[in-house]
Write an enzyme that holds these catalytic residues in place. Structure first.
Site, PDB file in Angstrom:
ATOM      1  N   ASP A  42      32.851  35.204  38.863  1.00 33.78           N
ATOM      2  CA  ASP A  42      32.333  33.839  38.764  1.00 33.78           C
ATOM      3  C   ASP A  42      30.811  33.935  38.688  1.00 33.78           C
ATOM      4  O   ASP A  42      30.253  35.027  38.494  1.00 33.78           O
ATOM      5  CB  ASP A  42      32.871  32.949  39.911  1.00 33.78           C
ATOM      6  CG  ASP A  42      32.200  33.192  41.251  1.00 33.78           C
ATOM      7  OD1 ASP A  42      31.372  34.114  41.355  1.00 33.78           O
ATOM      8  OD2 ASP A  42      32.510  32.451  42.208  1.00 33.78           O
ATOM      9  N   HIS A  43      30.143  32.807  38.890  1.00 38.32           N
ATOM     10  CA  HIS A  43      28.688  32.779  38.747  1.00 38.32           C
ATOM     11  C   HIS A  43      27.967  33.527  39.867  1.00 38.32           C
ATOM     12  O   HIS A  43      26.774  33.769  39.770  1.00 38.32           O
ATOM     13  CB  HIS A  43      28.220  31.317  38.716  1.00 38.32           C
ATOM     14  CG  HIS A  43      28.708  30.528  39.899  1.00 38.32           C
ATOM     15  ND1 HIS A  43      30.015  30.085  39.996  1.00 38.32           N
ATOM     16  CD2 HIS A  43      28.097  30.150  41.044  1.00 38.32           C
ATOM     17  CE1 HIS A  43      30.161  29.436  41.137  1.00 38.32           C
ATOM     18  NE2 HIS A  43      29.016  29.469  41.803  1.00 38.32           N
ATOM     19  N   CYS A  61      33.079  37.728  42.990  1.00 36.01           N
ATOM     20  CA  CYS A  61      32.532  36.397  43.228  1.00 36.01           C
ATOM     21  C   CYS A  61      31.392  36.577  44.221  1.00 36.01           C
ATOM     22  O   CYS A  61      30.922  37.705  44.399  1.00 36.01           O
ATOM     23  CB  CYS A  61      33.610  35.422  43.710  1.00 36.01           C
ATOM     24  SG  CYS A  61      34.459  35.875  45.225  1.00 36.01           S
ATOM     25  N   THR A  76      31.352  36.515  47.441  1.00 32.55           N
ATOM     26  CA  THR A  76      31.750  37.343  48.587  1.00 32.55           C
ATOM     27  C   THR A  76      32.867  38.340  48.280  1.00 32.55           C
ATOM     28  O   THR A  76      33.089  39.267  49.062  1.00 32.55           O
ATOM     29  CB  THR A  76      32.282  36.433  49.710  1.00 32.55           C
ATOM     30  OG1 THR A  76      33.391  35.686  49.175  1.00 32.55           O
ATOM     31  CG2 THR A  76      31.211  35.472  50.211  1.00 32.55           C
ATOM     32  N   GLY A  77      33.607  38.096  47.225  1.00 26.24           N
ATOM     33  CA  GLY A  77      34.839  38.860  46.967  1.00 26.24           C
ATOM     34  C   GLY A  77      36.043  38.226  47.646  1.00 26.24           C
ATOM     35  O   GLY A  77      37.188  38.584  47.360  1.00 26.24           O
ATOM     36  N   MET A 101      38.005  35.314  45.236  1.00 23.59           N
ATOM     37  CA  MET A 101      38.705  35.991  44.136  1.00 23.59           C
ATOM     38  C   MET A 101      39.922  36.757  44.650  1.00 23.59           C
ATOM     39  O   MET A 101      40.990  36.734  44.030  1.00 23.59           O
ATOM     40  CB  MET A 101      37.766  36.961  43.422  1.00 23.59           C
ATOM     41  CG  MET A 101      36.849  36.292  42.428  1.00 23.59           C
ATOM     42  SD  MET A 101      37.748  35.654  41.001  1.00 23.59           S
ATOM     43  CE  MET A 101      36.433  35.620  39.782  1.00 23.59           C
ATOM     44  N   HIS A 149      46.868  54.158  50.054  1.00 22.74           N
ATOM     45  CA  HIS A 149      47.914  53.526  50.867  1.00 22.74           C
ATOM     46  C   HIS A 149      48.464  52.236  50.263  1.00 22.74           C
ATOM     47  O   HIS A 149      49.643  51.948  50.404  1.00 22.74           O
ATOM     48  CB  HIS A 149      47.375  53.227  52.270  1.00 22.74           C
ATOM     49  CG  HIS A 149      47.230  54.453  53.116  1.00 22.74           C
ATOM     50  ND1 HIS A 149      46.984  54.415  54.470  1.00 22.74           N
ATOM     51  CD2 HIS A 149      47.303  55.768  52.797  1.00 22.74           C
ATOM     52  CE1 HIS A 149      46.911  55.645  54.957  1.00 22.74           C
ATOM     53  NE2 HIS A 149      47.084  56.496  53.950  1.00 22.74           N
ATOM     54  N   HIS A 207      54.353  54.951  51.976  1.00 19.53           N
ATOM     55  CA  HIS A 207      53.581  53.825  51.443  1.00 19.53           C
ATOM     56  C   HIS A 207      54.332  53.125  50.313  1.00 19.53           C
ATOM     57  O   HIS A 207      54.128  51.934  50.083  1.00 19.53           O
ATOM     58  CB  HIS A 207      52.201  54.300  50.997  1.00 19.53           C
ATOM     59  CG  HIS A 207      51.448  54.954  52.116  1.00 19.53           C
ATOM     60  ND1 HIS A 207      51.017  54.256  53.216  1.00 19.53           N
ATOM     61  CD2 HIS A 207      51.131  56.257  52.344  1.00 19.53           C
ATOM     62  CE1 HIS A 207      50.425  55.078  54.062  1.00 19.53           C
ATOM     63  NE2 HIS A 207      50.490  56.304  53.551  1.00 19.53           N
TER      64      HIS A 207
END
Ligand code: RB5
Length: 148
Positions: free
Chosen positions: A9-10, A66, A68-69, A72, A99, A134
């Site tokens: 994003d922006h 984005c 912060t992450g 998204m 994992h 896993h």
């Protein structure tokens, strides 16, 4: 050669460009799903478009960005078959692959990380999925999609 999809994003436009340069210099094929300006957009729209493109097939993994992450990764994990990991150091980069066999990793353009984002991406790309127990845990995780 790895084929990687990337979208932001922006809040992470310049980080996206930096990552694309890094990936291309490492002989990766990159599909850039935007955005390329800092005009405000809604990250769920970008996550949905990138994940829908990814699920058509042919990609090794995806990168979502984005501010912060967080947004998204939450949005991506709503989409069937997507396992998006918010990676924040070399250990989580390694574990996201070993994992969790994540098919997307997410970063924030406004986050101060202790290591460069490209180093985390490099670690993720160079790590193999560990399989074994896993596999079972991932299968259980993905079964949740049919339980709710
Ligand atoms: C956009 O201002 C910001 O909310 C977005 O980039 C992201 O950080 C959301 O999780």
């Amino acid at each position: 050669m790895k084929k990687i999809i990337i979208a932001s994003d922006h809040g992470a436009v310049s980080l996206k460009q930096d990552i694309i340069s890094f990936l291309k210099s490492n002989n990766c094929e990159v599909k850039d799903m935007g955005v390329n300006t800092e005009d405000s957009v809604d990250y769920p729209d970008i996550a949905l478009a990138a994940c829908n493109e990814f699920t058509k097939g042919g990609y090794d993994f995806g990168i979502l960005l984005c501010g912060t992450g967080i947004g998204m990764s939450i949005a991506a994990n709503k989409i069937r078959s997507i396992r998006c990991a918010q990676v924040y150091d070399l250990f989580t980069a390694e574990m996201a692959k070993a994992h969790n066999n994540a098919n997307f990793i997410a970063f924030g353009g406004r986050v101060k990380y202790s290591v460069p984002v490209n180093a985390m991406i490099d670690k993720f790309m160079k790590t193999n999925f560990s399989g074994d127990r896993h596999e079972r845990r991932i299968a259980k995780m993905m079964d949740i999609e049919d339980l709710c």
